[in-house]
Design a protein around this motif. Structure first.
Motif, mmCIF file in Angstrom:
data_model
loop_
_atom_site.group_PDB
_atom_site.id
_atom_site.type_symbol
_atom_site.label_atom_id
_atom_site.label_comp_id
_atom_site.label_asym_id
_atom_site.label_seq_id
_atom_site.Cartn_x
_atom_site.Cartn_y
_atom_site.Cartn_z
ATOM 1 N N UNK A 185 -34.375 -53.151 26.182
ATOM 2 C CA UNK A 185 -33.300 -52.366 25.587
ATOM 3 C C UNK A 185 -33.739 -50.926 25.359
ATOM 4 N N UNK A 186 -34.961 -50.727 24.899
ATOM 5 C CA UNK A 186 -35.460 -49.361 24.701
ATOM 6 C C UNK A 186 -35.472 -48.588 26.022
ATOM 7 N N UNK A 187 -35.904 -49.233 27.082
ATOM 8 C CA UNK A 187 -35.978 -48.552 28.377
ATOM 9 C C UNK A 187 -34.581 -48.225 28.913
ATOM 10 N N UNK A 188 -33.647 -49.165 28.729
ATOM 11 C CA UNK A 188 -32.277 -48.898 29.154
ATOM 12 C C UNK A 188 -31.664 -47.768 28.346
ATOM 13 N N UNK A 189 -31.913 -47.767 27.034
ATOM 14 C CA UNK A 189 -31.363 -46.716 26.171
ATOM 15 C C UNK A 189 -31.908 -45.351 26.570
ATOM 16 N N UNK A 190 -33.201 -45.295 26.877
ATOM 17 C CA UNK A 190 -33.792 -44.025 27.335
ATOM 18 C C UNK A 190 -33.145 -43.562 28.636
ATOM 19 N N UNK A 191 -32.876 -44.510 29.551
ATOM 20 C CA UNK A 191 -32.243 -44.141 30.817
ATOM 21 C C UNK A 191 -30.841 -43.595 30.582
ATOM 22 N N UNK A 192 -30.080 -44.251 29.703
ATOM 23 C CA UNK A 192 -28.723 -43.776 29.407
ATOM 24 C C UNK A 192 -28.772 -42.359 28.837
ATOM 25 N N UNK A 193 -29.690 -42.117 27.914
ATOM 26 C CA UNK A 193 -29.797 -40.778 27.306
ATOM 27 C C UNK A 193 -30.191 -39.737 28.349
ATOM 28 N N UNK A 194 -31.121 -40.077 29.231
ATOM 29 C CA UNK A 194 -31.526 -39.134 30.276
ATOM 30 C C UNK A 194 -30.364 -38.818 31.218
ATOM 31 N N UNK A 195 -29.572 -39.840 31.579
ATOM 32 C CA UNK A 195 -28.436 -39.623 32.472
ATOM 33 C C UNK A 195 -27.362 -38.777 31.809
ATOM 34 N N UNK A 196 -27.103 -39.049 30.525
ATOM 35 C CA UNK A 196 -26.071 -38.294 29.818
ATOM 36 C C UNK A 196 -26.462 -36.833 29.609
ATOM 37 N N UNK A 197 -27.762 -36.553 29.594
ATOM 38 C CA UNK A 197 -28.220 -35.181 29.324
ATOM 39 C C UNK A 197 -28.065 -34.261 30.530
ATOM 40 N N UNK A 198 -27.747 -34.792 31.678
ATOM 41 C CA UNK A 198 -27.628 -33.961 32.884
ATOM 42 C C UNK A 198 -26.348 -33.124 32.844
ATOM 43 N N UNK A 199 -26.331 -32.007 33.565
ATOM 44 C CA UNK A 199 -25.164 -31.109 33.515
ATOM 45 C C UNK A 199 -24.019 -31.497 34.449
ATOM 46 N N UNK A 200 -24.036 -32.710 35.022
ATOM 47 C CA UNK A 200 -22.982 -33.031 35.974
ATOM 48 C C UNK A 200 -21.610 -33.108 35.318
ATOM 49 N N UNK A 201 -21.563 -33.406 34.015
ATOM 50 C CA UNK A 201 -20.268 -33.472 33.343
ATOM 51 C C UNK A 201 -19.617 -32.086 33.288
#
Length: 487
Positions: A381-397
């Motif tokens: 869960x920690x690793x998945x949460x880190x991945x979600x945060x890293x993906x959300x931090x990108x400027x693609x939005x």
């Protein structure tokens, strides 16, 4: 797919070996879907010329065409090692079916298989056509079809990134409201065309009708591009042969051909140096407009070959403008949407793992017979949460917001001051932005900071909400460029 989808898939595949097997399999599935071949769904009213345009896009005369309704089932055209037709039933099973004469999809699939057409979800057509490298084309039954499936076929709109809407000259807003497949994409994901543009008069007449359609339909679909589907189909599918060009060359040399072309029946029945069957075939391939274009070319260049004639037909068809719009208006957005969708799937996977960890911890506090008291899912869960945060931090939005706003402005749904519209279009295409600005590198960071401040102020000066939102998006675009330049 573009860099955002590939980057998202890479992040998922990097994490997969470090987590439990079920989660790793789910991450691999997310990655595969993110970089899957993008699809475009072709939709429109019955007899609008959809299937003819589909044939032009896939490079084969395979979709059934003709007067009346020909497309009765959703058909998904993909690149494959051999030409093959599989009927995908509602339960997900597949049944192979031979293609009809000439390599076409048969019109009565249910009769050939002995199944009720209502039990067919979609047709999967694999072709060895180079035109399908990197693209899947989905042909749908016409809007208003009596045979249109009651629910959406799995092979159509749920797995497509964009829509090509083919319209007749008589299209009305209430008809467009029924095109559910197009409505979900918005202006940035839709290219609208006037099908069978040759039936409304000259090229100038077709352009006028397309402009009228654009105004009549408002901002739902954006600008409408006129297309002569028959010419596009003949030019791209290899249907025109050397013998056809030889017949056209003989007709070009006969002075009586021009008068005979005033009417199709006169053209077939007149005394000309080409037999009636061949002239009838030329009408099927080119109609009178295409024949006229070919004759003009061959009178100017008697040595012109099949490739030369097809190039002239393609230029007159308008298909090149449609393809350019797909590249300019849809391709980048499809990449962004695929990456955002993958983010959501990873977030859903993390949510599911979080719920499983809570349940596991609950069992650990009150263990029953045979229940482990040591939670095992916390690290995953920690690793998945880190991945979600890293993906959300990108400027693609931000990129997606810029693309969507630019598309809304182009479609007429949003009126903007010229200066704001120009900078929105500039930032919505970030590739080589510093070079396109033509500002010396030492001055570029300062320019970006000033433009960011200008549009931030504009967004807060009592500007109408729709303009304020766009101004704030442009502000963030300039602010991002300033951050990239200053580190």
């Amino acid at each position: 797919m573009g860099r955002w989808a590939q980057e998202t898939a890479g992040a998922c595949r990097t994490l997969a070996p470090a987590v439990a097997l079920p989660i790793a399999d789910a991450l691999d599935a997310v990655a595969a879907r993110a970089v899957a071949t993008p699809a475009i769904v072709v939709t429109g009213p019955v007899s609008s010329g959809k299937s003819t345009l589909v044939n032009a896009l896939v490079g084969r005369r395979v979709a059934p065409t003709g007067a009346g309704e020909c497309t009765r089932l959703t058909a998904r055209y993909v690149r494959g090692p051999v030409d093959r037709l599989d009927v995908v039933l509602a339960d997900g099973s597949r049944r192979p079916l031979p293609l009809a004469e000439g390599g076409r999809v048969p019109a009565a699939v249910g009769d050939r298989l002995g199944v009720d057409p209502a039990d067919v979800d979609h047709l999967l057509v694999s072709l060895t056509s180079d035109a399908l490298d990197g693209l899947t084309v989905v042909d749908t039954p016409g809007a208003g079809s009596a045979r249109r499936p009651r629910g959406p076929a799995r092979g159509s709109t749920d797995a497509a990134e964009a829509a090509l809407v083919v319209l007749p000259s008589s299209a009305r807003p209430d008809e467009i409201a029924g095109l559910a497949a197009a409505a979900r994409y918005g202006p940035a994901g839709v290219v609208a065309v006037l099908g069978r543009a040759d039936t409304v008069g000259s090229q100038a007449d077709a352009a006028g009708v397309a402009e009228t359609l654009s105004r009549r339909l408002g901002s739902r679909l954006g600008p409408v591009t006129p297309v002569v589907g028959l010419l596009a189909e003949t030019a791209t599918t290899g249907a025109l042969r050397s013998a056809d060009v030889a017949a056209l060359r003989a007709l070009a040399a006969d002075d009586a051909t021009g008068a005979a072309l005033l009417d199709p029946e006169m053209f077939v029945g007149a005394r000309l140096p080409v037999d009636a069957a061949t002239r009838s075939r030329l009408l099927d391939l080119l109609d009178r407009r295409g024949i006229t274009i070919a004759l003009a070319l061959l009178r100017e260049r008697p040595d012109a070959g099949v490739g030369d004639v097809c190039a002239a037909l393609l230029a007159a068809s308008g298909l090149d403008r449609v393809v350019e719009r797909l590249r300019a208006e849809v391709r980048g957005r499809a990449d962004l949407l695929a990456a955002v969708a993958a983010e959501r799937r990873v977030a859903a996977l993390a949510d599911a793992e979080r719920a499983a960890v809570r349940a596991e911890r609950g069992r650990a506090r009150a263990p029953g017979p045979g229940t482990s008291t040591v939670p095992t899912g916390g690290r995953d869960l920690e690793r998945l949460t880190d991945l979600v945060e890293d993906l959300h931090a990108r400027p693609l939005h931000l990129d997606l917001a810029l693309v969507e706003a630019a598309a809304r402005h182009r479609s007429g749904a949003l009126t903007l001051p010229d200066e704001l519209a120009a900078e929105l279009d500039l930032l919505a295409s970030p590739d080589d932005l510093p070079a396109r600005l033509a500002i010396p590198a030492p001055e570029l960071a300062g320019h970006a900071a000033r433009r960011a401040a200008t549009w931030r102020a504009y967004a807060t000066w009592g500007t109408p909400p729709d303009r304020s939102d766009v101004a704030d998006t442009v502000h963030r675009g300039w602010a991002r460029l300033w951050g990239e330049l200053t580190g």
